[in-house]
Design a protein around this motif. Structure first.
Motif, PDB file in Angstrom:
ATOM      1  N   PHE A 172       0.823  -1.206   0.000  1.00 24.53           N
ATOM      2  CA  PHE A 172       0.000   0.000   0.000  1.00 24.53           C
ATOM      3  C   PHE A 172       0.858   1.257   0.000  1.00 24.53           C
ATOM      4  N   ALA A 173       2.056   1.195   0.593  1.00 25.37           N
ATOM      5  CA  ALA A 173       2.968   2.344   0.513  1.00 25.37           C
ATOM      6  C   ALA A 173       3.390   2.581  -0.933  1.00 25.37           C
ATOM      7  N   TRP A 174       3.734   1.502  -1.629  1.00 24.54           N
ATOM      8  CA  TRP A 174       4.128   1.641  -3.038  1.00 24.54           C
ATOM      9  C   TRP A 174       2.944   2.092  -3.894  1.00 24.54           C
ATOM     10  N   LEU A 175       1.766   1.514  -3.664  1.00 24.55           N
ATOM     11  CA  LEU A 175       0.596   1.877  -4.461  1.00 24.55           C
ATOM     12  C   LEU A 175       0.225   3.340  -4.239  1.00 24.55           C
ATOM     13  N   LEU A 182     -15.544 -15.235   5.887  1.00 27.54           N
ATOM     14  CA  LEU A 182     -14.879 -14.261   5.019  1.00 27.54           C
ATOM     15  C   LEU A 182     -14.111 -14.961   3.903  1.00 27.54           C
ATOM     16  N   LEU A 183     -13.665 -14.171   2.938  1.00 22.85           N
ATOM     17  CA  LEU A 183     -12.906 -14.703   1.812  1.00 22.85           C
ATOM     18  C   LEU A 183     -11.483 -15.024   2.230  1.00 22.85           C
ATOM     19  N   VAL A 184     -10.878 -15.978   1.551  1.00 23.84           N
ATOM     20  CA  VAL A 184      -9.487 -16.335   1.807  1.00 23.84           C
ATOM     21  C   VAL A 184      -8.577 -15.315   1.135  1.00 23.84           C
ATOM     22  N   CYS A 185      -7.631 -14.766   1.880  1.00 23.91           N
ATOM     23  CA  CYS A 185      -6.661 -13.831   1.315  1.00 23.91           C
ATOM     24  C   CYS A 185      -5.615 -14.624   0.547  1.00 23.91           C
ATOM     25  N   GLU A 186      -5.546 -14.411  -0.749  1.00 23.51           N
ATOM     26  CA  GLU A 186      -4.639 -15.173  -1.607  1.00 23.51           C
ATOM     27  C   GLU A 186      -3.336 -14.445  -1.892  1.00 23.51           C
ATOM     28  N   GLY A 187      -3.000 -13.463  -1.068  1.00 24.67           N
ATOM     29  CA  GLY A 187      -1.725 -12.771  -1.230  1.00 24.67           C
ATOM     30  C   GLY A 187      -1.841 -11.544  -2.114  1.00 24.67           C
ATOM     31  N   LEU A 188      -0.692 -10.964  -2.425  1.00 28.01           N
ATOM     32  CA  LEU A 188      -0.620  -9.696  -3.143  1.00 28.01           C
ATOM     33  C   LEU A 188      -0.221  -9.851  -4.603  1.00 28.01           C
ATOM     34  N   PHE A 189      -0.058 -11.093  -5.046  1.00 28.09           N
ATOM     35  CA  PHE A 189       0.431 -11.289  -6.415  1.00 28.09           C
ATOM     36  C   PHE A 189      -0.476 -10.633  -7.447  1.00 28.09           C
ATOM     37  N   SER A 190      -1.766 -10.908  -7.388  1.00 30.87           N
ATOM     38  CA  SER A 190      -2.692 -10.371  -8.394  1.00 30.87           C
ATOM     39  C   SER A 190      -2.775  -8.846  -8.306  1.00 30.87           C
ATOM     40  N   GLU A 191      -2.644  -8.288  -7.088  1.00 32.33           N
ATOM     41  CA  GLU A 191      -2.704  -6.834  -6.936  1.00 32.33           C
ATOM     42  C   GLU A 191      -1.487  -6.180  -7.591  1.00 32.33           C
ATOM     43  N   LEU A 204       0.465  -7.513  -9.885  1.00 30.36           N
ATOM     44  CA  LEU A 204       0.473  -7.779 -11.327  1.00 30.36           C
ATOM     45  C   LEU A 204      -0.428  -6.799 -12.065  1.00 30.36           C
ATOM     46  N   GLU A 205      -1.594  -6.526 -11.508  1.00 28.92           N
ATOM     47  CA  GLU A 205      -2.519  -5.588 -12.149  1.00 28.92           C
ATOM     48  C   GLU A 205      -1.901  -4.198 -12.262  1.00 28.92           C
ATOM     49  N   MET A 206      -1.249  -3.744 -11.190  1.00 28.00           N
ATOM     50  CA  MET A 206      -0.652  -2.409 -11.199  1.00 28.00           C
ATOM     51  C   MET A 206       0.574  -2.336 -12.108  1.00 28.00           C
ATOM     52  N   VAL A 207       1.376  -3.395 -12.128  1.00 28.41           N
ATOM     53  CA  VAL A 207       2.578  -3.398 -12.964  1.00 28.41           C
ATOM     54  C   VAL A 207       2.198  -3.404 -14.441  1.00 28.41           C
ATOM     55  N   LEU A 208       1.188  -4.191 -14.811  1.00 28.36           N
ATOM     56  CA  LEU A 208       0.725  -4.183 -16.199  1.00 28.36           C
ATOM     57  C   LEU A 208       0.175  -2.810 -16.584  1.00 28.36           C
ATOM     58  N   GLN A 209      -0.532  -2.187 -15.650  1.00 29.24           N
ATOM     59  CA  GLN A 209      -1.024  -0.833 -15.903  1.00 29.24           C
ATOM     60  C   GLN A 209       0.143   0.136 -16.087  1.00 29.24           C
ATOM     61  N   PHE A 210       1.156   0.024 -15.246  1.00 29.05           N
ATOM     62  CA  PHE A 210       2.335   0.864 -15.360  1.00 29.05           C
ATOM     63  C   PHE A 210       2.983   0.704 -16.736  1.00 29.05           C
ATOM     64  N   GLY A 211       3.011  -0.523 -17.242  1.00 29.15           N
ATOM     65  CA  GLY A 211       3.558  -0.762 -18.569  1.00 29.15           C
ATOM     66  C   GLY A 211       2.765  -0.066 -19.653  1.00 29.15           C
ATOM     67  N   PHE A 212       1.446  -0.117 -19.558  1.00 27.24           N
ATOM     68  CA  PHE A 212       0.611   0.534 -20.577  1.00 27.24           C
ATOM     69  C   PHE A 212       0.831   2.046 -20.604  1.00 27.24           C
ATOM     70  N   ILE A 213       0.877   2.671 -19.438  1.00 28.91           N
ATOM     71  CA  ILE A 213       0.933   4.136 -19.411  1.00 28.91           C
ATOM     72  C   ILE A 213       2.345   4.668 -19.589  1.00 28.91           C
ATOM     73  N   THR A 214       3.347   3.793 -19.649  1.00 31.20           N
ATOM     74  CA  THR A 214       4.712   4.266 -19.906  1.00 31.20           C
ATOM     75  C   THR A 214       5.213   3.829 -21.277  1.00 31.20           C
TER      76      THR A 214
END
Length: 757
Positions: free
Chosen positions: A196-199, A532-541, A543-553
């Protein structure tokens, strides 16, 4: 409510807390005595506080100049910052708070210790890998293992840490406030706090890029009305008769693409403002440099000594003496691992070939659909045939991308487990790299094709190049940049909308089930958390942001509004992720981290690729350099530029079409050979690429030198902490803190294992 208790082999007490007779489900409370807690705290190198760090001179610049900070908020109960060192039971009295054994270890530390015990405890044959709670969960012996969320406090005047996070972080009204990172770290641990600090930093860095992009986009509307080449297209009438787009297609007037030609001013560089945008291309370079600094800041007081993964320990075929510690440790031959990794590479290559096959299929689909619609006889359909084929192809490409992503992530999990990596961080890094290599091909292959290959190899009238008997695709009326912007928006924004729409539904269903259960009976907290839902880690979060970063750069030259779309999405993403972790996910077990790991390396790779990509986009895809060349060699006002970019069809083509001459976009003579201007422009374009990337990389290197990885104030704190740890653990050091007797009473930790009877 029947109860039973027993004692685990590692000193962990088991107590069956609740049994639901109808569902035949039991919830088992696990607890550990103080002695076990101290032993494993040393084993896993937990850090304990030595002294509270009070920094009275940490006021911000805005506070010093008495300027109100609209993003600041007064979050109650801020966790104190400590100087700390690795815990030693023999030095207990020298640690802060050692007189109270119930509160000495934090809740997150207790969870980590207990889960460490569960992760390394064998339940059967070690040779068969029958060890650890994770494998029991995979085999469905237990259906869940999770620590409890904090319950509301008894006093209504006070707030629990979870309630603070909900009130001051997860609510939509906090969209314009700083994130309470210290509270997040205290409740969820360093790894989630770092995300969350990086995001938050990345989202803040998008703000200036969004402002610049929006100004550029709005400036494009003024450019549409004043651009000389665009006016020439619209006022050309019947002056430019263009060659047919297919065998059965008819000739057409260049003036018919007036709207498309004018709209191309909204995307892509032009002589009037492209040079002004170049400083904005440096923001990814500066962003990754500052990300390197920011991603390390929250964990500067945390050490890390990583142990082998329990699964590796159980499945390793042999042991070997550690040359450093002298202890026998599980070992897997590096040569065997290398062979397995090479075998996995063949799977990755196969999947990449599958992606390219789908890309070729979509290219053929667009070409065939365009031809069919142009032959339909309907003037409206034939007039928009290219746009309809392009948009439908982009949507179809998005569907294929999402389907292939799900398949490959499952394959990547299997391959990474098979490679037998020793530590969890190495396992995660190799898994992330596998997925990223595939996803970068999966998501970016179509935009790369449109940006750099589409319309490059079409030939000329009478000598067109073909793919499987179909003429190669040419760029649309507005050029390839506007098609690239369209493809970007469909894939990037479409993927974000699908993810953001999907997330709240899952949580909403769980909340409805929980509310219905609470109406029927008073549900205990362990059952609430189980729903509650099972927390499956931060991988998908990530990955989504990194792919977005690639598109906008990588493709920012084609779509100046891309950073704005990303900014809006990330504002929503932070709130959705906060709500998921606070209200919809089971509380995850705390994981230590020093930085964002391999994601930082991936971001740096994308940044370097973005510099090269934008250099080639400006040079070869946009009309920036051709216009500049024409301005300084032909006419400063760009009058006649359209005629300069259009070639005349060869005589052999004219003879086959009733001696009718036509025009097409290229720098060729009437025999189809390239003009000298083509080679002049080619040399200018290659020179621009070299100069551009050297200048940007040089400035990026300068930023790296000017911005240290570790801020000066943090470095001072680290040296101070190292000194205090050395003094506290010294044998001849007089204890600075009084302590009560070591109590051998049990400390109960709220971590439950849910089992099926």
């Amino acid at each position: 409510m029947p109860r039973c208790s027993g004692c685990h082999g590692d000193g962990v007490s088991l107590q069956r807390e609740v049994v639901q007779q109808k569902k035949k489900v039991s919830f088992i409370l696990l607890s550990a005595p103080w002695s076990v807690m101290c032993f494993y705290a040393e084993e896993i190198s937990l850090r304990a506080p030595l002294q509270i760090n009070i920094d009275p001179e940490s006021a911000t610049i805005l506070k010093k100049v008495s300027f109100p900070n609209l993003m600041a908020q007064d979050v109650p109960n801020p966790p104190p910052e400590y100087y700390s060192c690795q815990f030693r039971a023999s030095k207990l009295q020298r640690f802060l708070g050692s007189d109270n054994k119930e509160t000495f270890f934090t809740t997150t530390q207790r969870h980590r210790v207990l889960y460490e015990i569960l992760a390394r405890t064998p339940y059967g044959s070690m040779r068969k890998g029958e060890v650890g709670i994770d494998r029991l969960l995979n085999e469905q012996v237990f259906s869940a293992a999770y620590p409890l969320h904090e319950n509301p406090p008894v006093s209504p005047e006070s707030l629990s840490l979870r309630q603070i996070l909900y009130q001051y972080w997860a609510k939509w009204s906090c969209w314009n406030k700083y994130q309470p990172l210290d509270h997040i770290r205290e409740y969820f641990g360093e790894k989630i706090a770092l995300y969350f600090a990086w995001l938050g930093f990345y989202t803040g860095w998008l703000l200036p890029a969004s402002v610049v992009g929006t100004v550029v986009f709005l400036f494009g509307f003024w450019l549409m009305a004043t651009d000389v080449p665009a006016k020439e297209v619209c006022d050309s009438g019947d002056n430019f008769i263009m060659c047919p787009r297919c065998k059965s297609c008819s000739y057409w007037n260049y003036s018919s693409i007036c709207c498309s030609s004018a709209s191309s001013c909204l995307s892509g560089p032009s002589p009037s403002w492209s040079t002004g945008r170049e400083p904005g291309r440096l923001w990814p370079i500066a962003g990754t440099a500052l990300t390197s600094r920011t991603s390390r800041y929250p964990s500067h007081l945390r050490g890390r000594v990583e142990r082998p993964r329990p699964e590796f320990t159980a499945m390793a075929p042999m042991t070997m003496r550690n040359p450093v510690t002298g202890a026998e440790e599980p070992y897997f031959p590096e040569k065997t691992r290398l062979h397995r990794m090479l075998s996995g590479c063949t799977v990755i290559i196969t999947m990449i070939v599958v992606v390219l096959m789908f890309l070729i299929s979509i290219i053929l689909y667009r070409s065939i659909l365009r031809i069919i619609m142009q032959k339909s006889g309907n003037s409206f359909v034939s007039g928009f045939a290219g746009r309809i084929a392009s948009i439908s192809g982009s949507v179809l490409n998005l569907i294929v991308i999402l389907m292939l992503s799900r398949v490959y992530i499952m394959l990547a999990h299997i391959l990474t487990r098979w490679e037998m990596h020793r530590t969890q961080s190495k396992y995660e890094d190799m898994f992330i790299l596998k997925v990223f290599v595939f996803q970068i091909i999966n998501f970016y292959s179509s935009p790369v094709y449109i940006a750099f290959f589409k319309g490059r190899f079409i030939g000329y009238p009478g000598n067109y190049h073909k793919l499987f008997g179909i003429r190669n695709e040419d760029c649309g009326a507005g050029g390839c940049l506007i098609e690239l912007a369209q493809e970007m928006l469909v894939i990037m924004v479409g993927k974000q909308l699908i993810n953001n729409i999907k997330e709240p539904k899952e949580g909403g269903e769980k909340e409805e089930e929980e509310e219905e259960m609470q109406r029927k009976e008073q549900v205990p907290p362990w059952e609430k958390d189980y729903q509650l839902l099972v927390c499956e880690g931060l991988f998908s979060e990530y990955l989504e942001m990194v792919l977005q970063f690639g598109f906008i750069t990588i493709f920012v030259a084609a779509c100046p509004l891309a950073p704005l779309f990303a900014l809006v999405n990330n504002w929503v993403e932070i709130r959705l992720d906060a709500q998921k972790f606070v209200t919809e996910y089971r509380r995850p077990v705390v994981e230590r981290a020093q930085d964002i790991g391999v994601w930082l390396t991936i971001l740096q790779f994308i940044t370097h690729a973005a510099v090269l990509s934008n250099a080639f986009l400006i040079s070869f895809t946009s009309s920036f350099l051709p216009r500049l060349y024409y301005r300084y060699t032909k006419d400063n006002t760009l009058t006649g530029f359209i005629n300069f970019t259009l070639a005349t069809s060869p005589s052999n083509f004219n003879q086959q079409h009733n001696h009718t001459s036509c025009r097409y976009r290229s720098l060729r003579d009437e025999q189809g050979e390239y003009l000298p201007e083509y080679y002049h422009l080619l040399a200018i374009r290659l020179s621009f690429v070299i100069v551009f990337e050297h200048v940007v990389f040089s400035i990026g290197r300068l930023i790296d030198v000017m911005v240290p990885d570790i801020p000066e104030e943090v470095e001072v704190k680290m040296k101070r902490e190292h000194y205090m740890a050395k003094m506290a653990l010294a044998e001849n050091q007089v204890p600075t803190q009084g302590g009560s007797k070591v109590m051998e009473e049990r400390t109960v930790f709220n971590l439950y294992v849910h089992s099926k009877l």
